[in-house]
Design a protein around this motif. Structure first.
Motif, PDB file in Angstrom:
ATOM      1  N   THR A  80      40.076  -5.870  68.656  1.00  0.00           N
ATOM      2  CA  THR A  80      39.918  -7.309  68.447  1.00  0.00           C
ATOM      3  C   THR A  80      38.464  -7.675  68.230  1.00  0.00           C
ATOM      4  O   THR A  80      38.129  -8.458  67.324  1.00  0.00           O
ATOM      5  CB  THR A  80      40.480  -8.074  69.654  1.00  0.00           C
ATOM      6  N   ILE A  81      37.568  -7.132  69.053  1.00  0.00           N
ATOM      7  CA  ILE A  81      36.141  -7.455  68.927  1.00  0.00           C
ATOM      8  C   ILE A  81      35.601  -7.007  67.565  1.00  0.00           C
ATOM      9  O   ILE A  81      34.934  -7.789  66.855  1.00  0.00           O
ATOM     10  CB  ILE A  81      35.349  -6.788  70.066  1.00  0.00           C
ATOM     11  N   ILE A  82      35.879  -5.771  67.182  1.00  0.00           N
ATOM     12  CA  ILE A  82      35.390  -5.257  65.895  1.00  0.00           C
ATOM     13  C   ILE A  82      36.002  -6.039  64.743  1.00  0.00           C
ATOM     14  O   ILE A  82      35.315  -6.398  63.773  1.00  0.00           O
ATOM     15  CB  ILE A  82      35.695  -3.756  65.764  1.00  0.00           C
ATOM     16  N   SER A  83      37.296  -6.320  64.839  1.00  0.00           N
ATOM     17  CA  SER A  83      37.986  -7.034  63.772  1.00  0.00           C
ATOM     18  C   SER A  83      37.438  -8.439  63.592  1.00  0.00           C
ATOM     19  O   SER A  83      37.248  -8.905  62.464  1.00  0.00           O
ATOM     20  CB  SER A  83      39.493  -7.083  64.070  1.00  0.00           C
ATOM     21  N   VAL A  84      37.173  -9.133  64.698  1.00  0.00           N
ATOM     22  CA  VAL A  84      36.651 -10.495  64.609  1.00  0.00           C
ATOM     23  C   VAL A  84      35.233 -10.496  64.036  1.00  0.00           C
ATOM     24  O   VAL A  84      34.894 -11.348  63.201  1.00  0.00           O
ATOM     25  CB  VAL A  84      36.683 -11.171  65.991  1.00  0.00           C
ATOM     26  N   ILE A  85      34.390  -9.557  64.459  1.00  0.00           N
ATOM     27  CA  ILE A  85      33.014  -9.516  63.956  1.00  0.00           C
ATOM     28  C   ILE A  85      32.991  -9.224  62.451  1.00  0.00           C
ATOM     29  O   ILE A  85      32.375  -9.957  61.664  1.00  0.00           O
ATOM     30  CB  ILE A  85      32.202  -8.459  64.726  1.00  0.00           C
ATOM     31  N   LEU A  86      33.672  -8.147  62.040  1.00  0.00           N
ATOM     32  CA  LEU A  86      33.670  -7.790  60.619  1.00  0.00           C
ATOM     33  C   LEU A  86      34.428  -8.817  59.787  1.00  0.00           C
ATOM     34  O   LEU A  86      33.993  -9.180  58.684  1.00  0.00           O
ATOM     35  CB  LEU A  86      34.294  -6.401  60.434  1.00  0.00           C
ATOM     36  N   GLY A  87      35.558  -9.307  60.313  1.00  0.00           N
ATOM     37  CA  GLY A  87      36.343 -10.303  59.590  1.00  0.00           C
ATOM     38  C   GLY A  87      35.599 -11.612  59.425  1.00  0.00           C
ATOM     39  O   GLY A  87      35.696 -12.267  58.377  1.00  0.00           O
ATOM     40  N   SER A  88      34.835 -12.016  60.432  1.00  0.00           N
ATOM     41  CA  SER A  88      34.050 -13.253  60.345  1.00  0.00           C
ATOM     42  C   SER A  88      32.971 -13.134  59.273  1.00  0.00           C
ATOM     43  O   SER A  88      32.735 -14.077  58.495  1.00  0.00           O
ATOM     44  CB  SER A  88      33.406 -13.577  61.693  1.00  0.00           C
ATOM     45  N   MET A  89      32.318 -11.985  59.215  1.00  0.00           N
ATOM     46  CA  MET A  89      31.278 -11.783  58.207  1.00  0.00           C
ATOM     47  C   MET A  89      31.873 -11.814  56.799  1.00  0.00           C
ATOM     48  O   MET A  89      31.325 -12.472  55.904  1.00  0.00           O
ATOM     49  CB  MET A  89      30.560 -10.456  58.461  1.00  0.00           C
ATOM     50  N   ALA A  90      32.994 -11.115  56.616  1.00  0.00           N
ATOM     51  CA  ALA A  90      33.627 -11.106  55.292  1.00  0.00           C
ATOM     52  C   ALA A  90      34.167 -12.492  54.930  1.00  0.00           C
ATOM     53  O   ALA A  90      34.019 -12.952  53.786  1.00  0.00           O
ATOM     54  CB  ALA A  90      34.762 -10.078  55.275  1.00  0.00           C
ATOM     55  N   ALA A  91      34.772 -13.161  55.902  1.00  0.00           N
ATOM     56  CA  ALA A  91      35.344 -14.479  55.635  1.00  0.00           C
ATOM     57  C   ALA A  91      34.271 -15.510  55.318  1.00  0.00           C
ATOM     58  O   ALA A  91      34.451 -16.380  54.453  1.00  0.00           O
ATOM     59  CB  ALA A  91      36.171 -14.933  56.843  1.00  0.00           C
ATOM     60  N   TYR A  92      33.138 -15.432  55.998  1.00  0.00           N
ATOM     61  CA  TYR A  92      32.054 -16.380  55.735  1.00  0.00           C
ATOM     62  C   TYR A  92      31.527 -16.205  54.310  1.00  0.00           C
ATOM     63  O   TYR A  92      31.254 -17.187  53.606  1.00  0.00           O
ATOM     64  CB  TYR A  92      30.932 -16.186  56.748  1.00  0.00           C
ATOM     65  N   GLY A  93      31.397 -14.964  53.890  1.00  0.00           N
ATOM     66  CA  GLY A  93      30.949 -14.722  52.521  1.00  0.00           C
ATOM     67  C   GLY A  93      31.956 -15.210  51.498  1.00  0.00           C
ATOM     68  O   GLY A  93      31.586 -15.823  50.491  1.00  0.00           O
ATOM     69  N   LEU A  94      33.247 -14.966  51.734  1.00  0.00           N
ATOM     70  CA  LEU A  94      34.277 -15.418  50.807  1.00  0.00           C
ATOM     71  C   LEU A  94      34.384 -16.935  50.779  1.00  0.00           C
ATOM     72  O   LEU A  94      34.694 -17.523  49.737  1.00  0.00           O
ATOM     73  CB  LEU A  94      35.624 -14.803  51.196  1.00  0.00           C
ATOM     74  N   ALA A  95      34.151 -17.583  51.912  1.00  0.00           N
ATOM     75  CA  ALA A  95      34.294 -19.027  51.983  1.00  0.00           C
ATOM     76  C   ALA A  95      33.095 -19.768  51.413  1.00  0.00           C
ATOM     77  O   ALA A  95      33.228 -20.886  50.915  1.00  0.00           O
ATOM     78  CB  ALA A  95      34.529 -19.456  53.432  1.00  0.00           C
ATOM     79  N   ARG A  96      31.911 -19.166  51.495  1.00  0.00           N
ATOM     80  CA  ARG A  96      30.694 -19.879  51.114  1.00  0.00           C
ATOM     81  C   ARG A  96      30.095 -19.429  49.782  1.00  0.00           C
ATOM     82  O   ARG A  96      29.458 -20.217  49.096  1.00  0.00           O
ATOM     83  CB  ARG A  96      29.649 -19.714  52.218  1.00  0.00           C
TER      84      ARG A  96
END
Length: 275
Positions: A80-96
């Motif tokens: 969960t920790i790894i998934s949230v960290i990596l997923g947040s970084m990828a999602a922020y780039g895709l969203a912005r």
């Protein structure tokens, strides 16, 4: 009058659906509180004939159920920790970032999460055997990331897209750096989506049986689902202990969903309404 009957009928339907959904969980709990003799009877009542905690004591005293609980907690927590960290970084780039074909990328990301688990077992087994990773925590965390990371990225991208860019721009105008803006301004607003993605990733890891069965080879590395299957010997299946183990394994998930219900709802509905 017609409105009153309509509301009453709707409420009765909701009550029926709730009771119908909760009845299997109640039956498991009720069975975990019955003696082995009562469980082997051809008929059973809705209430235990005699309440007993013998099965709960047995799974910790005899089966050492604490070890699988700790294994599952560690594996699911790290995933969960790894998934949230990596997923947040990828999602922020895709969203912005103005990325061409963003919808196609998100569709591919979501498609990866639906890839059949059974099709991944063989290749992963060969890789882990070559790396001497069989019967280790990483042999579970890495496959779980394959399942949870795409869903985490997809959910967080939808949620991050709903957060106005003006909030970040205003923080930077006030002198905040990019890191301060993300950590102190953006992250608190994004917490509902992050909680939702974390809980879904935790559920996928906590409930997995196939990968644990394929890559774990010693009892001291068993996760909860794998340990429940092993509550048996050559002559007898300990159904009471299985029921007790299911109840204990369900408690963390039930408590998480109960206390974080509003955050889960707000995270899951992100992207459904555009302002």
């Amino acid at each position: 009058m017609r409105t009153w009957f309509g509301r009453a009928g709707f409420n009765l339907l909701i009550v029926f659906i709730i009771l119908y959904s909760l009845f299997p969980f109640y039956w498991v709990f009720k069975s975990s509180m019955e003696s082995s003799i009562a469980l082997n009877q051809p008929t059973s009542s809705l209430l235990p004939q005699q309440w007993t905690f013998v099965h709960y004591r047995a799974i910790f005293a005899v089966e050492n159920f604490l070890r699988p609980l700790l294994n599952s907690m560690f594996v699911a927590g790290m995933t969960t920790i790894i998934s949230v960290i990596l997923g947040s970084m990828a999602a922020y780039g895709l969203a912005r970032m103005p990325i061409k074909g963003k919808a196609m990328i998100l569709g591919f990301v979501l498609l990866v999460s639906f890839f059949p688990q059974i099709a991944m077992v063989g290749p992963l087994f060969l890789v882990f055997r070559h790396l001497h990773w069989l019967n280790t925590y990483q042999s579970l965390i890495l496959p779980y990331l394959i399942l949870s990371l795409p869903i985490t990225t997809w959910i967080l991208t939808a949620f991050f897209s709903q957060i106005p860019v003006d909030i970040e721009e205003a923080a930077m105008v006030d002198g905040a750096s990019i890191t301060q803006t993300i950590l102190k301004v953006f992250a608190p607003i994004a917490l509902p989506g992050i909680f939702t993605a974390a809980i879904l990733g935790f559920l996928l890891s906590w409930n997995d049986f196939l990968f644990a069965l394929s890559f774990i080879q010693s009892p001291n590395m068993d996760t909860v689902p794998l340990a429940l299957v092993n509550f048996r010997n050559a002559y007898y299946v300990h159904y009471g202990q299985i029921y007790a183990g299911v109840v204990i394994a369900s408690l963390p998930i039930a408590l998480i969903v109960l206390f974080l219900q509003q955050r889960i709802e707000s995270g899951l509905t992100a992207g459904s309404v555009k302002g």
